[in-house]
Scaffold this motif. Structure first.
Motif, short mmCIF file in Angstrom:
data_model
loop_
_atom_site.label_atom_id
_atom_site.label_comp_id
_atom_site.label_asym_id
_atom_site.label_seq_id
_atom_site.Cartn_x
_atom_site.Cartn_y
_atom_site.Cartn_z
N GLY A 1 42.68 38.89 43.26
CA GLY A 1 44.06 38.55 42.88
C GLY A 1 44.93 39.78 42.74
O GLY A 1 44.47 40.91 42.77
N LEU A 2 46.22 39.51 42.58
CA LEU A 2 47.20 40.59 42.45
C LEU A 2 47.23 41.11 41.03
O LEU A 2 46.98 40.37 40.08
CB LEU A 2 48.59 40.06 42.80
CG LEU A 2 49.04 40.01 44.25
CD1 LEU A 2 50.49 39.54 44.30
CD2 LEU A 2 48.90 41.39 44.89
N ARG A 3 47.58 42.36 40.90
CA ARG A 3 47.82 42.93 39.57
C ARG A 3 49.06 43.79 39.68
O ARG A 3 48.99 44.99 39.94
CB ARG A 3 46.60 43.75 39.12
CG ARG A 3 46.53 43.96 37.63
CD ARG A 3 45.33 44.82 37.31
NE ARG A 3 44.07 44.10 37.55
CZ ARG A 3 43.26 43.69 36.57
NH1 ARG A 3 43.57 43.90 35.32
NH2 ARG A 3 42.15 43.05 36.86
N LEU A 4 50.22 43.15 39.52
CA LEU A 4 51.48 43.86 39.68
C LEU A 4 51.70 44.82 38.51
O LEU A 4 51.12 44.63 37.43
CB LEU A 4 52.64 42.87 39.74
CG LEU A 4 52.62 41.82 40.87
CD1 LEU A 4 53.82 40.88 40.74
CD2 LEU A 4 52.63 42.49 42.24
N VAL B 1 44.67 33.88 36.24
CA VAL B 1 45.41 32.72 36.74
C VAL B 1 44.88 32.31 38.11
O VAL B 1 44.85 33.11 39.04
CB VAL B 1 46.92 33.03 36.84
CG1 VAL B 1 47.69 31.77 37.25
CG2 VAL B 1 47.44 33.57 35.51
N PRO C 1 35.81 32.38 42.53
CA PRO C 1 36.53 33.60 42.16
C PRO C 1 37.62 33.95 43.19
O PRO C 1 38.66 34.51 42.83
CB PRO C 1 35.44 34.68 42.14
CG PRO C 1 34.18 33.94 41.93
CD PRO C 1 34.35 32.58 42.57
N LYS D 1 41.25 32.93 42.49
CA LYS D 1 42.03 33.56 41.42
C LYS D 1 43.18 34.33 42.07
O LYS D 1 42.99 35.01 43.07
CB LYS D 1 41.15 34.51 40.61
CG LYS D 1 41.91 35.10 39.42
CD LYS D 1 41.11 36.17 38.73
CE LYS D 1 42.08 37.17 38.14
NZ LYS D 1 41.41 38.36 37.64
N MET D 2 44.38 34.22 41.50
CA MET D 2 45.55 34.83 42.15
C MET D 2 46.11 36.03 41.40
O MET D 2 46.86 36.82 41.98
CB MET D 2 46.66 33.79 42.34
CG MET D 2 46.29 32.70 43.34
SD MET D 2 47.69 31.64 43.70
CE MET D 2 48.70 32.71 44.75
N GLY D 3 45.80 36.17 40.11
CA GLY D 3 46.35 37.30 39.38
C GLY D 3 46.08 37.21 37.89
O GLY D 3 45.36 36.32 37.43
N GLU D 4 46.69 38.16 37.16
CA GLU D 4 46.45 38.23 35.70
C GLU D 4 47.56 37.54 34.92
O GLU D 4 47.32 36.95 33.87
CB GLU D 4 46.37 39.70 35.25
CG GLU D 4 45.33 40.53 35.99
CD GLU D 4 43.91 40.04 35.72
OE1 GLU D 4 43.64 39.53 34.63
OE2 GLU D 4 43.07 40.16 36.65
N THR D 5 48.78 37.64 35.42
CA THR D 5 49.91 37.00 34.76
C THR D 5 50.51 35.99 35.74
O THR D 5 50.21 36.03 36.93
CB THR D 5 51.01 38.01 34.39
OG1 THR D 5 51.59 38.50 35.60
CG2 THR D 5 50.45 39.17 33.59
N ASP E 1 52.25 37.45 38.72
CA ASP E 1 51.38 37.91 39.82
C ASP E 1 51.12 36.80 40.84
O ASP E 1 50.64 37.07 41.95
CB ASP E 1 50.00 38.33 39.27
CG ASP E 1 50.08 39.54 38.36
OD1 ASP E 1 51.15 40.18 38.32
OD2 ASP E 1 49.07 39.84 37.69
#
Lengths: 325, 296
Positions: free
Chosen positions: A36-39, B252, B262, B265-269, B272
């Motif tokens: 996933g992304l971590r901007l 998220v 897994p 999953k696209m990001g932390e917030t 994202d």
């Protein structure tokens, strides 16, 4: 307990389920952490701002007015329509707007047409007008319950057969949205929501933060809508307003036979005055006409009792709890 | 030219854009459950800690961000949400911001909890919905799927909700074949009416052939994949992933179905995760073909 039941209850101890595979917990967690992304914080802020940004809208702005009347969902109720036009004039409305759904439910849809034109009503298309004008097979109300669809079909078929081609074609010429200035407030007039003609904006499912973003994305100071059949208003923390003006076609599912419309006026103190007003009309006369036209007794019952008997599936938990059926 | 070259199979899966973030899901019970249903697409069980409970503080952090994005409604699932000791506090915090729905197996709905839930429902402007899962209209059809003795315990939970003044939505999967027919649905309605529920509510969901269900009913075949061209004009707006995201204790995810992948999953917030997602999982095929929405 049998062996069979114990096995699945303990099989995951220390393991994660990755699809259908069992893997060590740490393997799953690490894979997830790496995906996933971590901007950066700055990129995140930019993404949130971009999301709320307004899209271009070339809809011309009408007005400014100091007082307007707005109603929705005529549903062929020409008796209530005549009444609301008189009431709007009595209250000094400088313009009268209708948010769509001229037909369905009630009798003799053609009777609505001269009233609208003599009253100078400025209308937009609802899902009913869209469907009738484009020759759709259904009203596009979005029901999934078979019983709701059964009654929606009856009223759509009746309306489609009783409307002249000229009336249908005129419906297709109506704009899908309007922008109207009342005092210093620019209001966006839509049928369902600014996003979709058949999106339901109910009070209990249209939270303030959602509406604030909708207003930002559509760059306006207020939204006026209908489509749900139930009137409500919300003054948002930003001072802007969202008003579901309700419908004049059938009562508001509260055991009262009157229907509802809205008056909006420019005010010095708080910018916009919003009044949701009950409207009495000859509901017994309407019921008699509906019976003469052979419309379902379920519809007549709603007119006479003020309780909805069909299309209840769409109601959210809170509105349904207040409902009789 | 070979046949394969003349008829190339598109390598890339179609991508779905997030049109608007309307529905935010919370895997609030993780994958921990007091049941181990044989059709569970996330294989939840008392010992499955693939995802852990979400803490109130974590939920609050996401609610803050959700408010800025104008999220319209919140859904809570697991595992069993009411195993999470902070569940009611989480609901209270959420109902201050918008409507909420909890997906539960109904086993932890004792009269005292139902009374507290009713209080929460009455204290807010927004709708609170409880969805209780059942997989049959009697013990004989339900218990082989959800566990011995569960039918009676689910009914007790539903009765407690009803007596507290809450009308749950009964959620049935197509493991119960009859639930796909009008006469089958009527059996559920009849059951609920005998309990005094005059306005029974029912939602029927197809099964996802992943997790435990892959073992019970069979896994996906290789042809069950979405390709470019499966949706007219590349319009995937009917898929719930065009309007939802799912928060778990590990970040998220794209949707409520794929939390045990897994790669989904696209990001932390939330910020994202506002981009597009490739529809490469076979479960995406089910959503498209059956027109599934996990929303009520």
């Amino acid at each position: 307990m049998s062996e069979k039941l114990i096995a699945p209850l303990t099989v995951h101890r220390g393991l994660a389920t990755w699809g259908e595979k069992l893997v060590p917990l740490a393997a799953f967690r690490q894979a997830a952490a790496e995906t996933g992304l971590r901007l950066t914080q700055r990129e995140r802020e930019a993404a949130l701002r971009a999301y709320r940004k307004a899209t271009a809208d070339s809809t011309p702005v009408e007005g400014p007015y100091s007082r307007i009347a707005v109603f929705g969902g005529v549903y062929s109720n020409h008796l209530a329509l005549a009444e609301v036009l008189e009431e709007a004039a009595r209250r000094g409305a400088e313009a009268i707007y209708c948010l769509g759904d001229l037909g369905a439910f009630g009798p003799s849809p053609e009777k609505v047409r001269p009233l609208l034109s003599h009253g100078g009503v400025l209308a937009i298309q609802g899902n009913y007008e869209e469907s009738l004008a484009s020759g759709r097979e259904d009203c596009n109300c979005g029901y999934t319950d078979p019983r709701d669809n059964h009654f929606a079909e009856i009223s759509y078929r009746y309306t489609a057969q009783s409307c002249s081609p000229g009336f249908k074609a005129w419906m297709g010429t109506l704009p899908r949205r309007r922008r109207v200035r009342v005092g210093n407030r620019e209001l966006l007039l839509v049928h369902g929501s600014p996003r979709r003609v058949n999106e339901f904006l109910f009070h209990s499912t249209s939270p303030a933060p959602f509406l604030e973003v909708l207003l930002d994305q559509n760059r306006c100071d207020g939204i006026l809508c209908t489509h749900t059949g139930l009137h409500w208003q919300r003054r948002l923390p930003s001072g802007r307003d969202v008003v579901n003006v309700g419908v004049i076609g059938r009562p508001a599912n509260d055991g009262n036979t009157h229907v509802w419309f809205a008056m909006l006026e420019a005010r010095e103190k708080d910018g916009l005055g919003v009044e949701l007003l009950p409207l009495r009309y000859d509901h017994s006369g309407l019921a008699a006409e509906m019976r003469r036209e052979g419309l379902p007794e379920e519809f007549v019952e709603t007119v006479l009792t003020g309780w909805w008997t069909t299309c209840l599936e769409i109601l959210p938990a809170r509105e349904r709890a207040a409902s009789r059926f | 030219m070979s046949v394969a070259e003349a008829n190339p199979i598109p390598a890339a899966a179609p991508r779905v854009e997030l049109k608007s973030l309307d529905t935010l899901w919370f895997q609030v019970g993780g994958t921990v459950c007091n049941l181990a249903c044989t059709h569970c697409f996330v294989s939840c069980s008392p010992t499955n800690h693939t995802h852990e409970f979400l803490a109130l503080a974590e939920v609050r952090r996401y609610l803050d961000e959700a408010t800025r994005l104008g999220v319209r409604e919140y859904y809570f699932t697991g595992g069993e949400p009411f195993l999470n000791p902070e569940m009611e506090a989480i609901l209270e915090a959420t109902l201050a911001l918008g409507p909420a729905t909890v997906l539960t197996n109904g086993l932890l709905l004792d009269p005292a909890r139902c009374a507290r839930l009713k209080k929460l429902a009455d204290a807010t402007d927004y709708s609170l919905d409880l969805r209780v899962s059942m997989d049959g209209y009697d013990a004989e059809s339900n218990d082989p799927v959800r566990g011995a003795g569960t039918f009676e315990r689910i009914l007790a939970g539903v009765r407690n909700l009803h007596e507290a003044g809450l009308n749950p939505v009964i959620t049935v999967t197509e493991v119960c074949r009859e639930a796909t027919t009008d006469s089958g649905k009527e059996r559920f309605f009849a059951l609920l009416r005998t309990m005094g529920i005059e306005r029974p509510r029912l939602k029927v969901l197809p099964v996802f052939q992943i997790g435990a269900e892959a073992e019970r009913g069979g896994a996906y075949e290789s042809w069950q994949r979405l390709r470019e061209g499966d949706a007219p004009a590349g319009d995937w707006d009917h898929l719930q992933c065009s309007a939802c995201r799912m928060v778990t204790d590990q970040g998220v995810w794209v949707c409520p179905i794929l939390v045990n992948e897994p790669t989904a999953k696209m990001g932390e917030t939330l910020a994202d995760t506002l981009g597009a997602f490739p529809l490469e999982h076979p479960a995406c095929w089910t959503c498209h073909v059956y027109g599934v929405s996990c929303r009520t």
